[in-house]
Scaffold this motif. Structure first.
Motif, PDB file in Angstrom:
ATOM      1  N   TYR A  11       0.862  -1.186   0.000  1.00  0.00           N
ATOM      2  CA  TYR A  11       0.000   0.000   0.000  1.00  0.00           C
ATOM      3  C   TYR A  11       0.899   1.237   0.000  1.00  0.00           C
ATOM      4  CZ  TYR A  11      -4.015  -2.991   1.058  1.00  0.00           C
ATOM      5  OH  TYR A  11      -5.001  -3.945   0.993  1.00  0.00           O
ATOM      6  N   VAL A  17       2.683  -6.013   2.059  1.00  0.00           N
ATOM      7  CA  VAL A  17       1.659  -6.709   2.842  1.00  0.00           C
ATOM      8  C   VAL A  17       1.554  -8.152   2.348  1.00  0.00           C
ATOM      9  CG1 VAL A  17      -0.811  -6.788   3.242  1.00  0.00           C
ATOM     10  CG2 VAL A  17       0.386  -4.608   3.335  1.00  0.00           C
ATOM     11  N   ARG A  36      -3.322 -14.632  11.135  1.00  0.00           N
ATOM     12  CA  ARG A  36      -3.677 -13.693  12.187  1.00  0.00           C
ATOM     13  C   ARG A  36      -4.035 -12.324  11.617  1.00  0.00           C
ATOM     14  NH1 ARG A  36       1.258 -13.833  16.187  1.00  0.00           N
ATOM     15  NH2 ARG A  36       0.803 -16.043  16.209  1.00  0.00           N
ATOM     16  N   SER A  37      -4.554 -11.479  12.479  1.00  0.00           N
ATOM     17  CA  SER A  37      -4.961 -10.143  12.066  1.00  0.00           C
ATOM     18  C   SER A  37      -3.785  -9.420  11.416  1.00  0.00           C
ATOM     19  CB  SER A  37      -5.446  -9.382  13.307  1.00  0.00           C
ATOM     20  OG  SER A  37      -5.874  -8.109  12.929  1.00  0.00           O
ATOM     21  N   GLY A  38      -4.026  -8.842  10.250  1.00  0.00           N
ATOM     22  CA  GLY A  38      -2.961  -8.136   9.541  1.00  0.00           C
ATOM     23  C   GLY A  38      -2.158  -9.022   8.602  1.00  0.00           C
ATOM     24  N   ALA A  39      -2.486 -10.307   8.531  1.00  0.00           N
ATOM     25  CA  ALA A  39      -1.718 -11.231   7.680  1.00  0.00           C
ATOM     26  C   ALA A  39      -1.925 -10.955   6.196  1.00  0.00           C
ATOM     27  CB  ALA A  39      -2.100 -12.683   7.992  1.00  0.00           C
ATOM     28  N   GLY A  40      -3.029 -10.306   5.842  1.00  0.00           N
ATOM     29  CA  GLY A  40      -3.264  -9.968   4.437  1.00  0.00           C
ATOM     30  C   GLY A  40      -4.480 -10.632   3.817  1.00  0.00           C
ATOM     31  N   LYS A  41      -5.365 -11.187   4.649  1.00  0.00           N
ATOM     32  CA  LYS A  41      -6.540 -11.911   4.129  1.00  0.00           C
ATOM     33  C   LYS A  41      -7.450 -10.982   3.319  1.00  0.00           C
ATOM     34  CE  LYS A  41      -7.799 -13.103   8.329  1.00  0.00           C
ATOM     35  NZ  LYS A  41      -6.703 -12.447   9.104  1.00  0.00           N
ATOM     36  N   THR A  42      -7.804  -9.856   3.924  1.00  0.00           N
ATOM     37  CA  THR A  42      -8.694  -8.921   3.230  1.00  0.00           C
ATOM     38  C   THR A  42      -8.018  -8.408   1.957  1.00  0.00           C
ATOM     39  OG1 THR A  42      -9.764  -8.277   5.298  1.00  0.00           O
ATOM     40  CG2 THR A  42      -9.935  -6.734   3.467  1.00  0.00           C
ATOM     41  N   THR A  43      -6.718  -8.201   2.028  1.00  0.00           N
ATOM     42  CA  THR A  43      -5.985  -7.732   0.850  1.00  0.00           C
ATOM     43  C   THR A  43      -6.100  -8.742  -0.294  1.00  0.00           C
ATOM     44  OG1 THR A  43      -4.459  -6.498   2.267  1.00  0.00           O
ATOM     45  CG2 THR A  43      -3.708  -6.982   0.025  1.00  0.00           C
ATOM     46  N   GLU A  52      -8.450  -3.449  -5.108  1.00  0.00           N
ATOM     47  CA  GLU A  52      -7.063  -2.977  -5.057  1.00  0.00           C
ATOM     48  C   GLU A  52      -6.305  -3.665  -6.195  1.00  0.00           C
ATOM     49  OE1 GLU A  52      -5.406  -0.852  -3.192  1.00  0.00           O
ATOM     50  OE2 GLU A  52      -6.883  -0.412  -1.623  1.00  0.00           O
ATOM     51  N   GLN A  86     -16.181  -7.457   5.329  1.00  0.00           N
ATOM     52  CA  GLN A  86     -16.014  -7.543   6.770  1.00  0.00           C
ATOM     53  C   GLN A  86     -16.948  -6.548   7.484  1.00  0.00           C
ATOM     54  OE1 GLN A  86     -11.797  -7.376   7.486  1.00  0.00           O
ATOM     55  NE2 GLN A  86     -11.916  -8.500   9.391  1.00  0.00           N
ATOM     56  N   HIS A 195     -10.908 -16.245  10.782  1.00  0.00           N
ATOM     57  CA  HIS A 195      -9.944 -16.687  11.782  1.00  0.00           C
ATOM     58  C   HIS A 195     -10.601 -17.595  12.828  1.00  0.00           C
ATOM     59  CE1 HIS A 195     -10.993 -12.469  13.170  1.00  0.00           C
ATOM     60  NE2 HIS A 195     -11.680 -13.288  13.927  1.00  0.00           N
TER      61      HIS A 195
HETATM   62  N1  ATP Z   1      -5.677   0.720   2.512  1.00  0.00           N
HETATM   63  C1  ATP Z   1      -4.563   0.403   3.215  1.00  0.00           C
HETATM   64  N2  ATP Z   1      -3.521   1.258   3.283  1.00  0.00           N
HETATM   65  C2  ATP Z   1      -2.400   0.938   3.948  1.00  0.00           C
HETATM   66  N3  ATP Z   1      -2.208  -0.224   4.618  1.00  0.00           N
HETATM   67  C3  ATP Z   1      -3.214  -1.103   4.584  1.00  0.00           C
HETATM   68  C4  ATP Z   1      -4.439  -0.863   3.883  1.00  0.00           C
HETATM   69  N4  ATP Z   1      -5.248  -1.928   4.033  1.00  0.00           N
HETATM   70  C5  ATP Z   1      -4.550  -2.817   4.794  1.00  0.00           C
HETATM   71  N5  ATP Z   1      -3.346  -2.331   5.119  1.00  0.00           N
HETATM   72  C6  ATP Z   1      -2.316  -3.036   5.913  1.00  0.00           C
HETATM   73  O1  ATP Z   1      -2.072  -4.279   5.297  1.00  0.00           O
HETATM   74  C7  ATP Z   1      -1.911  -5.312   6.254  1.00  0.00           C
HETATM   75  C8  ATP Z   1      -2.863  -6.472   5.957  1.00  0.00           C
HETATM   76  O2  ATP Z   1      -4.183  -6.004   6.112  1.00  0.00           O
HETATM   77  P1  ATP Z   1      -5.439  -6.919   5.804  1.00  0.00           P
HETATM   78  O3  ATP Z   1      -6.642  -6.080   6.035  1.00  0.00           O
HETATM   79  O4  ATP Z   1      -5.282  -7.540   4.473  1.00  0.00           O
HETATM   80  O5  ATP Z   1      -5.261  -8.035   6.941  1.00  0.00           O
HETATM   81  P2  ATP Z   1      -6.288  -9.158   7.451  1.00  0.00           P
HETATM   82  O6  ATP Z   1      -5.538 -10.452   7.421  1.00  0.00           O
HETATM   83  O7  ATP Z   1      -7.551  -9.072   6.688  1.00  0.00           O
HETATM   84  O8  ATP Z   1      -6.524  -8.742   8.979  1.00  0.00           O
HETATM   85  P3  ATP Z   1      -7.854  -8.889   9.904  1.00  0.00           P
HETATM   86  O9  ATP Z   1      -7.888 -10.327  10.367  1.00  0.00           O
HETATM   87  O10 ATP Z   1      -7.580  -7.965  11.032  1.00  0.00           O
HETATM   88  O11 ATP Z   1      -9.034  -8.501   9.087  1.00  0.00           O
HETATM   89  C9  ATP Z   1      -2.132  -4.666   7.607  1.00  0.00           C
HETATM   90  O12 ATP Z   1      -0.873  -4.437   8.195  1.00  0.00           O
HETATM   91  C10 ATP Z   1      -2.821  -3.376   7.294  1.00  0.00           C
HETATM   92  O13 ATP Z   1      -2.460  -2.370   8.209  1.00  0.00           O
END
Ligand code: ATP
Ligand code: MG
Length: 220
Positions: A11, A17, A36-43, A52, A86, A195
């Motif tokens: 990003y 990420v 875990r949270s922040g691993a990149g699943k939503t990405t 994106e 989410q 998760h």
């Molecule tokens: N739009 C954005 N701009 C900058 N950083 C981002 C953005 N979206 C996500 N991130 C960063 O990318 C990393 C992965 O985020 P992501 O949302 O993909 O994680 P996740 O696995 O879905 O977490 P969760 O279980 O908390 O939903 C995180 O460190 C987050 O801070």
């Protein structure tokens, strides 16, 4: 159906990420994405739906290289997808019925089909009696289920679900997961970020586990 080939995502202003992530999901599979949270699943889900864009590597969905899809064709791609977010993203000034009808209206379905399809989708998630309500008078779990009904009402090729049971009690969560399994049986490919490891382990499906933006585990 969905292929990630050495995909990285950064990003603006941040670090990678996703780093060199590769996996393939075949048509008709139901796959869980954990980590875990922040691993990149939503990405991963956002890249798959072109919400994106990847920084490096190639993503192919249904035979199309997503990097090559022009802006104007993105709506056609989205019609093949059912997206469950989410944070639900319901329109609060529209009724439950109208929220669920949205993909059908955008897809140009004939008016006479819309009512019956919307009711069939609401019936599947157990919300037929809430058709005329507005989202804000529903519980979190009910709003989540409206989001699921909206995602599947147009019978998408692939369902991308981000923590679809995040606000549901264990019984309802199991029901919803069983529902995804039924969507798979009738022809959708399903990718679910979650998760809830206990729930996932009971589903006997393939699990992709992300760690630091890479694939740490792929268990069938
Ligand atoms: N739009 C954005 N701009 C900058 N950083 C981002 C953005 N979206 C996500 N991130 C960063 O990318 C990393 C992965 O985020 P992501 O949302 O993909 O994680 P996740 O696995 O879905 O977490 P969760 O279980 O908390 O939903 C995180 O460190 C987050 O801070
Ligand atoms: Mg997430």
């Amino acid at each position: 159906m969905l292929h990630f080939d050495h995909v990285s995502k950064r990003y603006p202003g941040g670090s990678d990420v996703l780093a060199d992530l590769s996996f393939s999901i075949a048509e008709g599979e139901l796959v869980f994405l954990t980590g875990r949270s922040g691993a990149g699943k939503t990405t991963v889900l956002k890249l798959s739906a072109l919400i994106e864009r990847g920084t490096r590597g190639q993503i192919v969905f249904d035979g199309e290289n997503l990097a090559r899809i022009p802006l104007g064709r993105i709506p056609f791609l989205r019609r093949k997808l059912g997206l469950i977010f989410q944070d639900y993203r319901l329109l609060n000034d529209r009724t439950v019925h109208d929220n669920v009808a949205l993909p059908l209206i955008i897809g140009g379905y004939p008016q006479r089909e819309i009512g019956s399809r919307v009711r069939a989708a609401l019936d599947k998630v157990g919300l037929l009696d809430k058709e005329k309500k507005y989202p804000l008078v529903l519980s979190g779990g009910e709003q989540q289920r409206v989001g699921i009904a909206r995602a599947v009402v147009h019978k998408p090729r692939m369902i991308l679900a981000d923590e679809p049971t995040g606000n549901l009690d264990p019984d309802l969560s199991a029901d919803i997961m069983a529902l995804f399994e039924r969507f798979r049986q009738v022809g959708s490919t399903v990718l679910i970020a979650s998760h809830d490891l206990q729930l996932i382990s009971r589903m006997q499906s393939r699990i992709l586990r992300l760690e630091n933006g890479a694939l740490a585990e792929d268990v069938s």
